[in-house]
Design an enzyme around this catalytic site. Structure first.
Site, PDB file in Angstrom:
ATOM      1  N   ARG A   9     -11.940  12.369 -29.493  1.00  9.51           N
ATOM      2  CA  ARG A   9     -10.768  12.635 -30.114  1.00  9.51           C
ATOM      3  C   ARG A   9     -10.245  11.035 -30.661  1.00  9.51           C
ATOM      4  NH1 ARG A   9      -6.587  10.153 -28.049  1.00  9.51           N
ATOM      5  NH2 ARG A   9      -5.679  10.593 -25.983  1.00  9.51           N
ATOM      6  N   ASP A  57       0.811  -1.291   0.004  1.00  8.69           N
ATOM      7  CA  ASP A  57      -0.002  -0.069   0.058  1.00  8.69           C
ATOM      8  C   ASP A  57       0.774   1.209   0.073  1.00  8.69           C
ATOM      9  OD1 ASP A  57      -2.191  -1.878   0.126  1.00  8.69           O
ATOM     10  OD2 ASP A  57      -2.765  -1.239   2.275  1.00  8.69           O
ATOM     11  N   HIS A 114      -9.927   3.201 -26.644  1.00  3.83           N
ATOM     12  CA  HIS A 114     -10.298   2.350 -25.437  1.00  3.83           C
ATOM     13  C   HIS A 114     -10.185   3.413 -24.512  1.00  3.83           C
ATOM     14  CE1 HIS A 114      -5.727   2.212 -25.708  1.00  3.83           C
ATOM     15  NE2 HIS A 114      -5.944   2.883 -24.397  1.00  3.83           N
TER      16      HIS A 114
HETATM   17  O1  F6P Z   1      -2.378  -3.795   3.351  1.00  7.34           O
HETATM   18  C1  F6P Z   1      -2.269  -4.519   2.165  1.00  7.34           C
HETATM   19  C2  F6P Z   1      -3.295  -5.145   1.488  1.00  7.34           C
HETATM   20  O2  F6P Z   1      -2.946  -5.841   0.495  1.00  7.34           O
HETATM   21  C3  F6P Z   1      -4.520  -4.136   1.101  1.00  7.34           C
HETATM   22  O3  F6P Z   1      -4.027  -3.239  -0.144  1.00  7.34           O
HETATM   23  C4  F6P Z   1      -5.585  -5.114   1.265  1.00  7.34           C
HETATM   24  O4  F6P Z   1      -6.730  -4.345   1.053  1.00  7.34           O
HETATM   25  C5  F6P Z   1      -5.630  -6.089   2.134  1.00  7.34           C
HETATM   26  O5  F6P Z   1      -4.185  -6.086   2.525  1.00  7.34           O
HETATM   27  C6  F6P Z   1      -5.877  -7.313   1.984  1.00  7.34           C
HETATM   28  O6  F6P Z   1      -5.869  -8.012   3.110  1.00  7.34           O
HETATM   29  P1  F6P Z   1      -6.275  -9.740   3.107  1.00  7.34           P
HETATM   30  O7  F6P Z   1      -4.955 -10.163   2.594  1.00  7.34           O
HETATM   31  O8  F6P Z   1      -6.098  -9.724   4.660  1.00  7.34           O
HETATM   32  O9  F6P Z   1      -7.570  -9.820   2.715  1.00  7.34           O
END
Ligand code: F6P
Length: 319
Positions: free
Chosen positions: A211, A127, A215
């Site tokens: 334009r 993230d 896609h």
């Molecule tokens: O924090 C990392 C992350 O990949 C987030 O982007 C995502 O929302 C979350 O973990 C998903 O978590 P889990 O693997 O526990 O479903």
């Protein structure tokens, strides 16, 4: 300091193994023993430990996931769970602990630090939402995975003259969506940090068609809206059909990029040096290509936020 522990916690991120390797090898150079804790804080509570030497991290620098396994531990949120974890760490002879993970993992790390166990955090999350560091381990790999997917989708989108909505990860953060959208040439990027303006989404779609664009690619962070919702809203307003691809956990796996391996190696080694110097309660990070360390408390109070000029640039260049 003679013995330190290392664990990975929360969502895994490519490059975590390179960080574990750096911790183990640097510690071994400094004649320190390393105890690997399995499954993050859950393993600390259960006393699931394994000794790691230089050989145990051989052939791991290029592997995604984490050899130590990871978990999100509910029990570690309780006082009793935390007390047990601390007791186990002490019984095992751990004089310091390195926590590799994201914001949630650092809250636990700060607690252990306040209870007297020296702790250093290493940021690792796709993230990239951790303040105090330009990059967290795993972000660059996830970004490249997302961009590769966008490239492929673009081929079929062009052939069929279709609108594609690509949902990327980021529960609370648009960092990955913004970077993937900019690098992938998406004409619209929807992120949790910015309100969704569907009139603008439609206006950009129509402008592209006028334009002669063959896609349309819309990148949406899961925390802003689901890809399906976006598709439905576009259909409701324009009667235009779209296709949705949810990249999901594909973004969390795979061979870490060179960038992530180098970052992980630098951060891992620095974390060991800091513990050996008696430093605790801090996170190592990278700012303008320099390795820095800042208090965990500051990290947890801060907010990374997105760079608005980058968001603006992505919008300006896509049409
Ligand atoms: O924090 C990392 C992350 O990949 C987030 O982007 C995502 O929302 C979350 O973990 C998903 O978590 P889990 O693997 O526990 O479903």
């Amino acid at each position: 300091m003679k013995t330190i522990g290392v664990l990975t916690s929360g969502g895994d991120a490519p490059g975590m193994n390179a960080a574990i390797r750096a911790v183990v090898r640097k510690a071994s150079k400094m004649e320190m023993e390393v105890i690997g804790v399995a499954r993050g804080y859950a393993g600390l509570i259960q006393g699931d430990f394994r000794r790691l030497d230089s050989g145990s991290v051989a052939d791991t620098i290029h592997r995604g996931g984490t050899i130590l396994l990871t978990a999100r531990s509910e029990e570690f949120r309780t006082e009793a769970g935390r007390a047990r974890a601390l007791e186990n760490a002490r019984r095992e002879g751990m004089e310091g602990l390195i926590v590799i993970g994201g914001g949630g993992s650092f809250r636990g790390a700060l607690h252990l630090h306040k209870k007297g166990l020296p702790v250093i955090g290493i940021p690792a999350t796709i993230d990239n939402d951790i303040p105090g560091t330009d990059y967290a381990i795993g972000f660059d790999t996830a970004l490249n995975t997302a961009v590769e997917a966008i490239n492929k989708i673009r081929d079929t989108a062009t052939s069929h003259e279709r609108i594609f909505i690509i949902e990327v990860m980021g529960r609370d953060s648009g960092q990955l969506a913004l970077a993937a959208g900019l690098a992938g040439g998406a004409e619209t990027i929807l992120i949790p940090e910015m309100p969704i303006d569907y009139d603008e989404v439609v206006r950009r779609l129509e402008q592209g068609r006028r334009r002669g664009k063959l896609h349309s690619i819309i990148v949406v962070a899961e925390g802003a809206a689901s890809g399906l919702e976006v598709g439905q809203e576009i259909a409701r307003r324009t009667k235009l059909e779209s296709r949705v691809t949810i990249l999901g956990h594909i973004q969390r796996g795979g061979i870490p990029t060179a960038f992530d391996r180098i970052l992980a190696s630098r951060l891992g080694a620095r974390a060991v040096e800091l513990l050996a110097q008696g430093v605790s309660g801090r996170m190592v990070g990278m700012q303008a290509n320099r390795i820095v360390d800042i208090p965990l408390e500051e990290v947890l109070q801060g907010e990374k936020g997105i760079e608005e000029e980058v968001y603006q640039l992505a919008n300006d260049l896509a049409l």
